[in-house]
Design a protein around this motif. Sequence first.
Motif, PDB file in Angstrom:
ATOM      1  N   SER A  14       0.824  -1.207   0.000  1.00  0.00           N
ATOM      2  CA  SER A  14       0.000   0.000   0.000  1.00  0.00           C
ATOM      3  C   SER A  14       0.859   1.258   0.000  1.00  0.00           C
ATOM      4  CB  SER A  14      -0.928  -0.003   1.215  1.00  0.00           C
ATOM      5  OG  SER A  14      -1.798  -1.122   1.186  1.00  0.00           O
ATOM      6  N   SER A  15       0.210   2.405  -0.299  1.00  0.00           N
ATOM      7  CA  SER A  15       0.929   3.671  -0.383  1.00  0.00           C
ATOM      8  C   SER A  15      -0.029   4.821  -0.087  1.00  0.00           C
ATOM      9  CB  SER A  15       1.525   3.850  -1.780  1.00  0.00           C
ATOM     10  OG  SER A  15       2.097   5.140  -1.937  1.00  0.00           O
ATOM     11  N   VAL A  16       0.527   5.976   0.311  1.00  0.00           N
ATOM     12  CA  VAL A  16      -0.290   7.175   0.467  1.00  0.00           C
ATOM     13  C   VAL A  16      -0.529   7.827  -0.888  1.00  0.00           C
ATOM     14  CG1 VAL A  16      -0.433   9.478   1.450  1.00  0.00           C
ATOM     15  CG2 VAL A  16       0.493   7.622   2.816  1.00  0.00           C
ATOM     16  N   LYS A  17       0.548   8.111  -1.632  1.00  0.00           N
ATOM     17  CA  LYS A  17       0.456   8.895  -2.854  1.00  0.00           C
ATOM     18  C   LYS A  17       0.478   8.051  -4.128  1.00  0.00           C
ATOM     19  CE  LYS A  17       2.644  12.994  -0.813  1.00  0.00           C
ATOM     20  NZ  LYS A  17       3.750  13.978  -0.937  1.00  0.00           N
ATOM     21  N   SER A  18       1.104   6.884  -4.084  1.00  0.00           N
ATOM     22  CA  SER A  18       1.264   6.072  -5.293  1.00  0.00           C
ATOM     23  C   SER A  18       0.141   5.057  -5.447  1.00  0.00           C
ATOM     24  CB  SER A  18       2.610   5.342  -5.263  1.00  0.00           C
ATOM     25  OG  SER A  18       3.677   6.263  -5.193  1.00  0.00           O
ATOM     26  N   THR A  19       0.034   4.498  -6.640  1.00  0.00           N
ATOM     27  CA  THR A  19      -0.909   3.415  -6.890  1.00  0.00           C
ATOM     28  C   THR A  19      -0.538   2.200  -6.050  1.00  0.00           C
ATOM     29  OG1 THR A  19      -1.284   4.172  -9.156  1.00  0.00           O
ATOM     30  CG2 THR A  19      -1.835   1.876  -8.671  1.00  0.00           C
ATOM     31  N   GLY A  20      -1.536   1.520  -5.520  1.00  0.00           N
ATOM     32  CA  GLY A  20      -1.265   0.291  -4.780  1.00  0.00           C
ATOM     33  C   GLY A  20      -0.602  -0.738  -5.673  1.00  0.00           C
ATOM     34  N   ASN A  21       0.236  -1.573  -5.093  1.00  0.00           N
ATOM     35  CA  ASN A  21       0.946  -2.580  -5.880  1.00  0.00           C
ATOM     36  C   ASN A  21       0.014  -3.686  -6.359  1.00  0.00           C
ATOM     37  OD1 ASN A  21       3.314  -1.225  -5.482  1.00  0.00           O
ATOM     38  ND2 ASN A  21       4.135  -2.647  -3.950  1.00  0.00           N
ATOM     39  N   LEU A  22       0.414  -4.318  -7.464  1.00  0.00           N
ATOM     40  CA  LEU A  22      -0.302  -5.475  -7.986  1.00  0.00           C
ATOM     41  C   LEU A  22      -0.239  -6.618  -6.982  1.00  0.00           C
ATOM     42  CD1 LEU A  22      -1.612  -7.108 -10.368  1.00  0.00           C
ATOM     43  CD2 LEU A  22       0.738  -7.664 -11.067  1.00  0.00           C
ATOM     44  N   GLY A  23      -1.374  -7.279  -6.771  1.00  0.00           N
ATOM     45  CA  GLY A  23      -1.417  -8.452  -5.909  1.00  0.00           C
ATOM     46  C   GLY A  23      -1.672  -9.700  -6.734  1.00  0.00           C
ATOM     47  N   GLU A  24      -0.714 -10.605  -6.753  1.00  0.00           N
ATOM     48  CA  GLU A  24      -0.853 -11.867  -7.482  1.00  0.00           C
ATOM     49  C   GLU A  24      -0.761 -13.007  -6.476  1.00  0.00           C
ATOM     50  OE1 GLU A  24       0.839 -11.621 -11.841  1.00  0.00           O
ATOM     51  OE2 GLU A  24       2.376 -10.922 -10.425  1.00  0.00           O
ATOM     52  N   VAL A  25      -1.852 -13.758  -6.335  1.00  0.00           N
ATOM     53  CA  VAL A  25      -1.913 -14.804  -5.313  1.00  0.00           C
ATOM     54  C   VAL A  25      -2.535 -16.061  -5.916  1.00  0.00           C
ATOM     55  CG1 VAL A  25      -2.802 -15.453  -3.041  1.00  0.00           C
ATOM     56  CG2 VAL A  25      -2.181 -13.064  -3.498  1.00  0.00           C
ATOM     57  N   VAL A  26      -1.913 -17.215  -5.662  1.00  0.00           N
ATOM     58  CA  VAL A  26      -2.460 -18.516  -6.056  1.00  0.00           C
ATOM     59  C   VAL A  26      -2.563 -19.380  -4.805  1.00  0.00           C
ATOM     60  CG1 VAL A  26      -2.165 -20.583  -7.456  1.00  0.00           C
ATOM     61  CG2 VAL A  26      -1.469 -18.362  -8.361  1.00  0.00           C
ATOM     62  N   ILE A  27      -3.740 -19.929  -4.551  1.00  0.00           N
ATOM     63  CA  ILE A  27      -3.962 -20.798  -3.394  1.00  0.00           C
ATOM     64  C   ILE A  27      -4.423 -22.157  -3.902  1.00  0.00           C
ATOM     65  CG2 ILE A  27      -5.290 -21.165  -1.278  1.00  0.00           C
ATOM     66  CD1 ILE A  27      -5.546 -18.094  -1.096  1.00  0.00           C
ATOM     67  N   ASN A  28      -3.657 -23.197  -3.581  1.00  0.00           N
ATOM     68  CA  ASN A  28      -3.976 -24.544  -4.050  1.00  0.00           C
ATOM     69  C   ASN A  28      -4.491 -25.464  -2.952  1.00  0.00           C
ATOM     70  OD1 ASN A  28      -3.227 -24.136  -6.794  1.00  0.00           O
ATOM     71  ND2 ASN A  28      -1.072 -24.297  -6.212  1.00  0.00           N
ATOM     72  N   GLY A  29      -4.376 -25.046  -1.685  1.00  0.00           N
ATOM     73  CA  GLY A  29      -4.832 -25.899  -0.602  1.00  0.00           C
ATOM     74  C   GLY A  29      -4.506 -25.293   0.746  1.00  0.00           C
ATOM     75  N   GLY A  30      -4.782 -26.047   1.807  1.00  0.00           N
ATOM     76  CA  GLY A  30      -4.510 -25.588   3.162  1.00  0.00           C
ATOM     77  C   GLY A  30      -5.616 -24.710   3.709  1.00  0.00           C
ATOM     78  N   TYR A  31      -5.334 -24.119   4.872  1.00  0.00           N
ATOM     79  CA  TYR A  31      -6.278 -23.209   5.527  1.00  0.00           C
ATOM     80  C   TYR A  31      -5.689 -21.809   5.499  1.00  0.00           C
ATOM     81  CZ  TYR A  31      -9.350 -21.113   9.010  1.00  0.00           C
ATOM     82  OH  TYR A  31     -10.253 -20.297   9.662  1.00  0.00           O
ATOM     83  N   VAL A  32      -6.447 -20.864   4.950  1.00  0.00           N
ATOM     84  CA  VAL A  32      -5.969 -19.485   4.809  1.00  0.00           C
ATOM     85  C   VAL A  32      -6.979 -18.540   5.448  1.00  0.00           C
ATOM     86  CG1 VAL A  32      -5.333 -17.651   3.212  1.00  0.00           C
ATOM     87  CG2 VAL A  32      -4.772 -20.031   2.650  1.00  0.00           C
ATOM     88  N   TYR A  33      -6.502 -17.713   6.382  1.00  0.00           N
ATOM     89  CA  TYR A  33      -7.345 -16.666   6.975  1.00  0.00           C
ATOM     90  C   TYR A  33      -6.665 -15.322   6.753  1.00  0.00           C
ATOM     91  CZ  TYR A  33     -10.154 -13.888  10.146  1.00  0.00           C
ATOM     92  OH  TYR A  33     -10.983 -12.916  10.663  1.00  0.00           O
ATOM     93  N   ALA A  34      -7.386 -14.401   6.114  1.00  0.00           N
ATOM     94  CA  ALA A  34      -6.836 -13.074   5.839  1.00  0.00           C
ATOM     95  C   ALA A  34      -7.846 -12.021   6.267  1.00  0.00           C
ATOM     96  CB  ALA A  34      -6.517 -12.929   4.354  1.00  0.00           C
ATOM     97  N   GLU A  35      -7.379 -10.990   6.989  1.00  0.00           N
ATOM     98  CA  GLU A  35      -8.272  -9.922   7.447  1.00  0.00           C
ATOM     99  C   GLU A  35      -7.545  -8.584   7.382  1.00  0.00           C
ATOM    100  OE1 GLU A  35     -10.796  -8.520  11.423  1.00  0.00           O
ATOM    101  OE2 GLU A  35     -10.060 -10.572  11.239  1.00  0.00           O
ATOM    102  N   SER A  36      -8.225  -7.590   6.835  1.00  0.00           N
ATOM    103  CA  SER A  36      -7.661  -6.248   6.743  1.00  0.00           C
ATOM    104  C   SER A  36      -8.682  -5.241   7.260  1.00  0.00           C
ATOM    105  CB  SER A  36      -7.298  -5.914   5.295  1.00  0.00           C
ATOM    106  OG  SER A  36      -6.940  -4.538   5.173  1.00  0.00           O
ATOM    107  N   LEU A  37      -8.198  -4.223   7.938  1.00  0.00           N
ATOM    108  CA  LEU A  37      -9.044  -3.098   8.331  1.00  0.00           C
ATOM    109  C   LEU A  37      -8.980  -2.057   7.220  1.00  0.00           C
ATOM    110  CD1 LEU A  37     -10.804  -1.491  10.303  1.00  0.00           C
ATOM    111  CD2 LEU A  37      -8.693  -0.703  11.419  1.00  0.00           C
ATOM    112  N   GLY A  38      -9.992  -2.043   6.368  1.00  0.00           N
ATOM    113  CA  GLY A  38     -10.083  -1.046   5.322  1.00  0.00           C
ATOM    114  C   GLY A  38      -9.468  -1.411   3.994  1.00  0.00           C
TER     115      GLY A  38
END
Length: 297
Positions: A14-38
């Motif tokens: 993330s950034s204040v002034k710049s464009t947010g970065n590209l997010g590239e994610v691949v999930i093939n299995g397992g348990y994933v918990y993700a949480e963000s405020l905002g």
Amino acid sequence: GAEFIPGTAIGGGSSVKSTGNLGEVVINGGYVYAESLGGAGIGGGNTVQNNGGDATIKINGGEVHSISTHTTLDTIIDARGNSVTTVVESGAGIGGGFSEKSNGGKGTVTITGGKVTANGIGGGNTINGVGGDANVTISGGTTKANTIGGGFSSTQGFANGKVTVTGGCIDTEMAAIPTDGKGNMVFMTRVSLYKDSIEQTDLKVNSLVGANLGNYTSTSDDPSVEAKGMHDVYTDVNGMLYFFLPEGCTITDAKDVSGGTYSALEELDGEIAVKEIGKLIYQSSKEHCMINVISSS
């Protein structure tokens, strides 16, 4: 004064002034918990002054929970003596990054399997700009989301979204018009499975067979073989299945590996049509079957 910059739990920076970065994610299995405020739970990076980061997310399996939350931060006194209260809006659960003052990031999301739960899937959200465009393709898995489609703008509503459904169980409100990828609109059709008047929860369903069901029907006589569009499909806590099907499809029966059947004998014409809510009951007297069901381990 200080500005709140939401972070993405898994994905772009993330950034204040710049464009947010590209997010590239691949999930093939397992348990994933993700949480963000905002910010995005899984997806592109977030920003205050520029566009949210784009995201390319592929989920092929596993159990994925991804949410973005909102809140009101404590009031502070800035350098000029003014009271400042910061309201943090929520971003996409899975998809493009959030922007406060510009446009949300574009979200390209593909789900082929797994159990996926998110507050929103698709484009990134924004307060003052335009939500991010979305391209969401679902061909399998069990997905539960508040919305699927373009990102939401507090000032302009939902952005453009393309949603293609060729399989899977999907419990959501669509923020775009979903199709089957062939130009046909698809509509939610709900089916509940009962045994002795008890909902059959977390039950793995391998095949639907009926009129015009395509990928949802297995071509194998072996009930343990999944249909192409039924990979990782399970009933929910109410014993419900949610399918987005084109006009002309019908569902009539279910069968588990022990040979018991779930049949729509209480439904009009013994079938559940597109857009309807129907019930399939275990151990009917009907000999043929239209859904193969195996219990979750």
